[in-house]
Structures are given as C-alpha cells and as structure tokens.
Design an enzyme around this catalytic site. Structure first.
Site, PDB file in Angstrom:
ATOM      1  N   GLY A   1      29.756 -16.000  63.879  1.00  0.00           N
ATOM      2  CA  GLY A   1      30.064 -17.459  63.751  1.00  0.00           C
ATOM      3  C   GLY A   1      31.598 -17.516  64.399  1.00  0.00           C
TER       4      GLY A   1
ATOM      5  N   GLU B   1      27.366 -12.765  54.310  1.00  0.00           N
ATOM      6  CA  GLU B   1      27.846 -13.647  53.720  1.00  0.00           C
ATOM      7  C   GLU B   1      27.390 -13.598  52.223  1.00  0.00           C
ATOM      8  OE1 GLU B   1      26.361 -16.989  56.021  1.00  0.00           O
ATOM      9  OE2 GLU B   1      27.597 -16.616  57.526  1.00  0.00           O
TER      10      GLU B   1
ATOM     11  N   LYS C   1      21.195 -20.934  57.443  1.00  0.00           N
ATOM     12  CA  LYS C   1      21.928 -21.150  56.363  1.00  0.00           C
ATOM     13  C   LYS C   1      21.989 -22.240  55.499  1.00  0.00           C
ATOM     14  CE  LYS C   1      24.808 -17.571  59.382  1.00  0.00           C
ATOM     15  NZ  LYS C   1      25.970 -17.422  59.822  1.00  0.00           N
TER      16      LYS C   1
ATOM     17  N   SER D   1      26.695 -14.230  66.897  1.00  0.00           N
ATOM     18  CA  SER D   1      27.066 -15.061  68.053  1.00  0.00           C
ATOM     19  C   SER D   1      26.019 -15.090  69.375  1.00  0.00           C
ATOM     20  CB  SER D   1      28.397 -15.195  68.602  1.00  0.00           C
ATOM     21  OG  SER D   1      29.402 -15.460  67.473  1.00  0.00           O
TER      22      SER D   1
ATOM     23  N   ASN E   1      18.390 -18.051  61.513  1.00  0.00           N
ATOM     24  CA  ASN E   1      19.046 -18.069  60.004  1.00  0.00           C
ATOM     25  C   ASN E   1      19.750 -19.747  59.800  1.00  0.00           C
ATOM     26  OD1 ASN E   1      20.175 -18.132  57.471  1.00  0.00           O
ATOM     27  ND2 ASN E   1      21.383 -16.224  58.054  1.00  0.00           N
TER      28      ASN E   1
ATOM     29  N   GLU F   1      24.587  -6.568  62.152  1.00  0.00           N
ATOM     30  CA  GLU F   1      25.406  -7.913  62.384  1.00  0.00           C
ATOM     31  C   GLU F   1      26.837  -7.202  62.042  1.00  0.00           C
ATOM     32  OE1 GLU F   1      23.198 -11.947  61.367  1.00  0.00           O
ATOM     33  OE2 GLU F   1      23.733 -10.746  59.457  1.00  0.00           O
TER      34      GLU F   1
ATOM     35  N   HIS G   1      22.679 -10.330  53.855  1.00  0.00           N
ATOM     36  CA  HIS G   1      23.493 -10.684  54.962  1.00  0.00           C
ATOM     37  C   HIS G   1      24.945 -10.599  54.407  1.00  0.00           C
ATOM     38  CE1 HIS G   1      25.204 -14.208  57.468  1.00  0.00           C
ATOM     39  NE2 HIS G   1      24.076 -13.691  58.245  1.00  0.00           N
TER      40      HIS G   1
END
Length: 253
Positions: free
Chosen positions: A174, A98, A12, A214, A10, A168, A96
């Site tokens: 991250g 985010e 992003k 990560s 991904n 996730e 996702h």
C-alpha cells in the site's frame, strides 16, 4: 514441475454486499477469456455469500481474509473456518501483515489459524514478510523463515504441499513501493529452499509462492517472470475489475 500462476485479490475492508456484487459482475465479464491463470478474490466476510453466488461456475475462487482458530464459541465478531467453508470459500488468508501489526497476531497464533484452516477443509494462504527496519538490519531471512517455521509447525509434508505461501514485504504494501524483481526472487528462493530443507522435494516443487506488495499491471510481468514467483496477492489493484484483469493480461503478453 510447472506451477500454474495464481492472481489473488485481497479486498481488505472494502466492498459491502452491493458494491461487492457489482465488482464480482465486472470480474465475471473481464476474466472469462483468461484461461491460463487461476484467479481468487477475498471479499470482506459480510460480502462472501454474494460474491460466491455471482462467481459460481466462473472458476474464480473465493477466500476469507482471516479466521479464528476455534470452530465455534463465544468469540464476538470472529469468523471460523467452518463458517467460511459453509459460505462457499475454498481458501483463507492467514497471517497478513495487517493482522500481525494491527491486530497483534503472533507467529504462534498464525500457526493455529493454519491448522484451523486445514481442519475446516480450506486452503491456507500463509503470508510472510519483513518490515523496512528488519530489512535494513539484514534480518530478512531470519524473520521470513521464522514466520514460515511457526506457521507450518506440526503439519505433515502432505499438508504443507496443499498450502499457498505469499511473500509480502511490509514496506511495499500500500505504499506504492515495490521490491525489485531481483529482491523478490531472492526471498522467494529462500522460502523454497526452506521447504526443500524441511520436507521432501515434491513439496517445494508443488507449493505456490505468491508475491504481494503494490502489484500492478505495470510491474506484474517482470515480477511474475521470476522462476520462484508463482503469482500475486494484489491489494488496491484488485478493487477494479479492469485493473485486476490487466495484471493477468500483462503476464500473458
């Protein structure tokens, strides 16, 4: 049933058309000799066409990072599943963390996006995961299964069997922190157990459940050796062709 590993990247909000084309060239070179693993990349929408062209005939699949539930209309800045399909995508990431946290996507809205993906002929990659606060409160199963139930609501078993899921843990995206292989496997087993409870056996055996958070070459082998982890959804490490390929190489070692 043996599920083939999938390593998905991904990108992003990184890599405009020029940089995306350069990265795709690097992937074309570094992934060409790795045949035992499936690969997929999700560039930003502005770069999809260039990446699709560069990766043509390589076997590397291309996904959108998100989609709008409607096929067309007055939704400034949005991208529909039909548009992604027309641009050459085969998959699309949905839900996702985010998108949920920054853009306010609710469980129900994510479910509409899953339906839109399937309607458009795309394979949805439905993301699931808890925050650190939810984990500390012992709510992991409740949160993840709630996201799963809403995301797949109204689908027939044959449709669910075509989907890809991605666990996730939000606290590991991250941050440099990674769920231990045991922690990740525990939640993946819960997800597969939910599928077994609500659908015929073939569905839970067929659906690939990726781990994201990560993932790097240094931890990929241990994570992906777990019985219910069928691949990885990679963030930062997917922005470099060598580091992305190293994850697959580590799994093969």
């Amino acid at each position: 049933m043996s599920r083939r590993l999938l390593i998905a990247g991904n990108w992003k909000m990184n890599k405009g058309p020029t940089d995306a084309d350069t990265l795709a060239m690097g992937l074309k070179a570094t992934l060409s000799n790795i045949e035992s693993v499936d690969f997929l990349v999700a560039p930003p929408s502005i770069s999809i066409v260039d990446v699709v062209r560069r990766l043509q005939h390589t076997g590397v699949l291309v996904a959108g990072q998100d989609l709008h539930p409607e096929p067309a209309g007055a939704f400034t800045g949005a991208v529909s599943g039909e548009m992604l399909r027309n641009a050459g995508c085969t998959h699309v990431i949905v839900g996702h963390s985010e998108r949920r946290k920054v853009f306010g996507d609710s469980n129900e809205w994510v479910g509409r996006k899953v339906h839109a993906a399937l309607r458009s002929g795309l394979v949805p990659i439905l993301c699931l995961g808890e925050t650190l606060e939810e984990r500390d409160a012992g709510q992991v199963d409740t949160v993840v299964c709630g996201q799963l139930e809403a995301g797949l609501a109204g689908l027939q078993s044959d449709q669910v069997a075509t989907c890809i899921l991605a666990y996730e843990p939000v606290w590991a995206i991250g941050t440099g922190r990674t769920a231990s292989p045991e922690q990740a496997q525990e939640v993946h087993a819960t997800i597969r157990g939910w599928l077994q409870k609500h659908h015929p056996e073939y569905v839970s055996q067929q659906v690939r459940v990726l781990y994201g958070g990560s993932v790097k070459a240094g931890n990929a082998s241990q994570l992906l050796s777990q019985p219910d982890i069928d691949g990885a959804l990679v963030g930062g490490a997917s922005l470099d062709a060598d580091s992305f390929a190293a994850i697959a190489t580590a799994v093969q070692a």
